[in-house]
Write a protein that holds these residues in place. Structure first.
Motif, mmCIF file in Angstrom:
data_model
loop_
_atom_site.group_PDB
_atom_site.id
_atom_site.type_symbol
_atom_site.label_atom_id
_atom_site.label_comp_id
_atom_site.label_asym_id
_atom_site.label_seq_id
_atom_site.Cartn_x
_atom_site.Cartn_y
_atom_site.Cartn_z
ATOM 1 N N SER A 218 21.282 -25.363 -25.609
ATOM 2 C CA SER A 218 20.178 -25.995 -25.271
ATOM 3 C C SER A 218 20.388 -26.534 -23.744
ATOM 4 C CB SER A 218 19.892 -27.296 -26.417
ATOM 5 O OG SER A 218 20.592 -28.244 -26.025
ATOM 6 N N HIS A 219 21.676 -26.897 -23.604
ATOM 7 C CA HIS A 219 21.995 -27.305 -22.163
ATOM 8 C C HIS A 219 22.473 -26.299 -21.314
ATOM 9 C CE1 HIS A 219 23.940 -29.533 -18.912
ATOM 10 N NE2 HIS A 219 23.393 -30.713 -19.439
ATOM 11 N N ASP A 220 23.148 -25.288 -21.536
ATOM 12 C CA ASP A 220 23.618 -24.416 -20.505
ATOM 13 C C ASP A 220 22.681 -23.207 -20.200
ATOM 14 O OD1 ASP A 220 25.769 -25.947 -20.561
ATOM 15 O OD2 ASP A 220 26.960 -24.666 -21.644
ATOM 16 N N ARG A 222 19.553 -23.350 -20.750
ATOM 17 C CA ARG A 222 18.071 -23.939 -20.179
ATOM 18 C C ARG A 222 18.387 -23.868 -18.600
ATOM 19 N NH1 ARG A 222 14.305 -26.123 -22.730
ATOM 20 N NH2 ARG A 222 14.869 -25.831 -24.696
ATOM 21 N N ALA A 223 19.501 -24.371 -18.018
ATOM 22 C CA ALA A 223 20.005 -24.680 -16.560
ATOM 23 C C ALA A 223 19.677 -23.595 -15.870
ATOM 24 C CB ALA A 223 21.283 -25.087 -16.497
ATOM 25 N N LEU A 225 17.541 -20.967 -16.551
ATOM 26 C CA LEU A 225 16.240 -20.943 -16.541
ATOM 27 C C LEU A 225 15.298 -21.781 -15.439
ATOM 28 C CD1 LEU A 225 15.398 -20.258 -20.226
ATOM 29 C CD2 LEU A 225 15.285 -18.785 -18.582
ATOM 30 N N ARG A 226 15.826 -22.985 -15.667
ATOM 31 C CA ARG A 226 15.264 -23.937 -14.846
ATOM 32 C C ARG A 226 15.145 -23.537 -13.439
ATOM 33 N NH1 ARG A 226 17.296 -27.897 -17.252
ATOM 34 N NH2 ARG A 226 19.099 -27.933 -15.623
ATOM 35 N N SER A 227 16.299 -23.036 -12.878
ATOM 36 C CA SER A 227 16.375 -22.445 -11.565
ATOM 37 C C SER A 227 15.487 -21.351 -11.295
ATOM 38 C CB SER A 227 17.857 -22.045 -11.331
ATOM 39 O OG SER A 227 18.778 -23.366 -11.447
ATOM 40 N N ALA A 262 12.453 -19.953 -22.726
ATOM 41 C CA ALA A 262 12.965 -21.287 -22.999
ATOM 42 C C ALA A 262 12.163 -21.662 -24.550
ATOM 43 C CB ALA A 262 12.086 -22.101 -22.104
#
Ligand SMILES: Nc1ncnc2c1ncn2[C@@H]1O[C@H](COP(=O)(O)OP(=O)(O)OP(=O)(O)O)[C@@H](O)[C@H]1O
Ligand SMILES: [Mg+2]
Lengths: 428, 145
Positions: A218-220, A222-223, A225-227, A262
């Motif tokens: 969930s954390h790594d 996602r990062a 993807l956000r970029s 996501a």
């Protein structure tokens, strides 16, 4: 028997008396009539004696027979017998007991009971039961190890009962086989427990790994993807004037794909969370949950003509949060896959299948080819394209996980353009 | 407004850039100071370690704190800030991509002021930052001691 003996004695005494008397009686003066008379009496006595003798022989045979029976019953009994004196000496032993202890019977008689007890501690226990038996005049039973002549020990079930003249009768059962079996069972039980503990520990580790895996997913994941999404948007906003429509379309597709990914990450997490969470069991009102969901669905697309037919009073024992996820997905699917029809009907009901209570959600929508009925439940497996009906294919696999965790089963029936029926049972 | 600065505790350079951009887009022009890990954030705020002697009287208007950080994680940073009477009342907003309930519960337990999940959709992130800016930097007066 004593009666017969007394009678025989009497006959004999009288005959002897007669005989001794006759020695004096028969003289020159004895008349031939008297001698004949005397002879006759003796003859009678002889016959009587012969009859008595016959009877004695029969009594003798009876005695032999009952002695043999006694031998059979006492000596060859399947249990060991011993008679103990008030001094705790062995007075009588049957053959079975002697065999149990691996010793000739005579070697046990007049021995102290400690001869068959492995140690002082066993003696204490033995005496305690003996005392209780004498004091309460009641049979005492217990189990303990006994000592054979060769020094080996064996497990025995003991019964001691009060006898005559302060004696005690001891009954010994060799229970080695039973004890061995018990020990084996205990051993197996221990091993099982050991294995369960190990498994539980392994499971715990696996759960923890799963948890930290879920965390990094969930954390790594996602990062980046956000970029991708963030900088695509920045490009569109800050450099949009330098891009033609084709370029903008590509960027839009990039952003759509990141959203989709996501969503997939969220779905996987949801699945993993449901597989590891604890069940909280309570009475769950499925009817009520279904009615709320139906209202929600109507409010998302109020223009659609969908009739919900929900049976009243459907209640099960289960986890309400998880069962809501089940109904969310099943009713949600029914709603989604009927959207291609102008009018539709969705039914939630209960029925008996093979004698078991099963619940169903039936719709008259797009349906599916029944030969794929088992594929529906696989994660990310879909039977329709994204263009026909949107979705990621996680819903039914969630449903299956939850139903399995409730000890139930889930299956599907359908036909193309004739709707689908999803069945499930809940435990028991 | 001038000395109302923002401490952004963020190890990911992309996220830093995007956060700065989102702040700028929302007309939040306050100075942004970035700490790359939990240890640096604590040193900076408490004036110790690498930042020994740094004047700590001028506290940030808000700390934007990522949860998963190198060296000392976000929850630990939050706990230590709350322990210290100097920084006990600094507004802290947790910014993270983790939605695990555990994190949320822990964050609130340690006294963070708000919790914002960084959505993958950057438009949503913009909105979140906007709400943050309005709330913490314009409407909310720092606690009076
Ligand atoms: N009521 C239904 N009628 C017709 N087909 C169905 C129905 N329910 C499920 N299916 C088929 O089974 C597939 C798997 O369903 P599932 O609910 O797992 O995924 P989804 O609905 O495609 O996506 P998601 O539920 O994750 O948004 C669907 O893609 C669809 O092809
Ligand atoms: Mg579905």
């Amino acid at each position: 028997m004593t009666m017969t003996t007394a009678h025989t004695q009497d006959l004999r005494l009288r005959a002897e008396a007669l005989f001794t008397a006759s020695e004096n009686l028969i003289t020159e003066s004895t008349s031939p009539e008297e001698i004949t008379q005397l002879f006759h009496e003796l003859k009678v006595h002889q016959i009587e004696l012969q009859m008595q003798n016959e009877e004695l022989r029969r009594a003798q045979a009876d005695l032999h027979y009952s002695q043999a029976r006694y031998f059979d019953l006492y000596d060859l009994a399947p249990v060991g017998y011993m008679t103990l004196s008030d001094k705790k000496l062995i007075q009588e032993v049957n053959l079975t007991a002697a065999t149990m202890f691996g010793i000739v019977r005579s070697a046990l008689v007049k021995e102290g009971i400690s001869r068959i007890l492995p140690n002082d501690n066993h003696q204490l226990i033995f005496y305690k039961h003996l005392k209780q038996c004498v004091e309460s005049s009641a049979v005492q039973e217990w189990e303990m190890r006994l000592l054979r002549a060769d020094g080996e020990q064996f497990w025995a079930h003991l019964q001691v009962a009060p006898g005559q003249n302060e004696e005690c009768w001891l009954v010994i059962n060799d229970i080695t086989d039973r004890k061995n079996a018990e020990e084996k069972i205990n051993q197996l039980h221990l091993e099982m427990e050991q294995r369960v503990t190990e498994r539980t520990a392994q499971l715990k580790v696996a759960y923890q790994e799963m948890e930290s895996f879920a965390y990094s997913v969930s954390h790594d994941l996602r990062a980046p993807l956000r970029s991708i999404d963030g900088f695509s948007l920045a490009l569109l906003e800050d450099y949009g004037d330098k891009l033609d429509d084709g370029g903008k379309d590509y960027l839009r597709r990039v952003r759509c794909a990141t959203q989709k990914m996501a969503q997939l990450i969220d779905d996987i997490l949801k699945l993993s969370r449901i597989t590891r969470c604890e069940l909280t069991l309570e009475t769950v009102n499925l009817t009520k949950i279904a009615e709320i969901i139906a209202d929600e669905l109507h409010s998302t697309e109020p223009e659609r003509k969908v009739e919900f037919v929900i049976k009243k009073g459907l209640k099960v024992n289960g986890d309400s949060r998880l069962l809501k996820v089940v109904l969310d997905n099943l009713l949600g699917n029914a709603w989604k896959y009927t959207s291609s029809h102008a009018k539709s009907r969705i039914e939630f009901g209960r029925s008996k299948v093979d004698g078991k209570t099963a619940y169903f959600i039936r719709d008259d929508g797009a349906g599916f080819d029944t030969k794929y009925a088992d594929k529906l439940f696989a994660t990310f497996q879909r039977l329709h394209t994204e263009q026909e009906f949107p979705g990621t294919g996680i819903g039914l696999s969630l449903v299956q996980h939850i139903i399995h965790r409730h000890g139930g089963t889930v299956w599907a029936e359908g036909a193309v353009e004739q709707g689908a029926t999803l069945w499930f049972t809940v435990g028991g | 407004m001038k000395n109302k600065w923002i401490l952004l505790v963020e190890d990911n350079a992309d996220d830093e850039e995007l956060s700065r951009r989102a702040l700028k887009k929302n007309k939040i022009l306050n100075e942004v100071i970035v700490a790359r890990d939990g240890a640096e954030a604590l040193d900076y705020l408490l004036g110790v370690g690498n930042h020994a002697g740094h004047n700590i009287d001028n506290l940030p208007a808000v700390v934007l704190l990522d949860l998963k950080l190198p060296k000392i994680d976000g929850l630990e940073v939050l706990r230590r800030l709350r322990e210290n009477e100097k920084t006990a009342h600094v507004p802290v907003v947790i910014l993270t991509s983790s939605r695990e309930e555990q994190d949320i519960a822990n964050a609130y337990m340690n006294g963070c002021n708000s919790y914002i999940r960084k959505p993958v959709d950057f438009t949503q992130f913009n909105e979140a930052i906007q709400t943050l800016g309005l709330y913490w930097l314009l409407l909310n007066e720092p606690p009076v001691e």
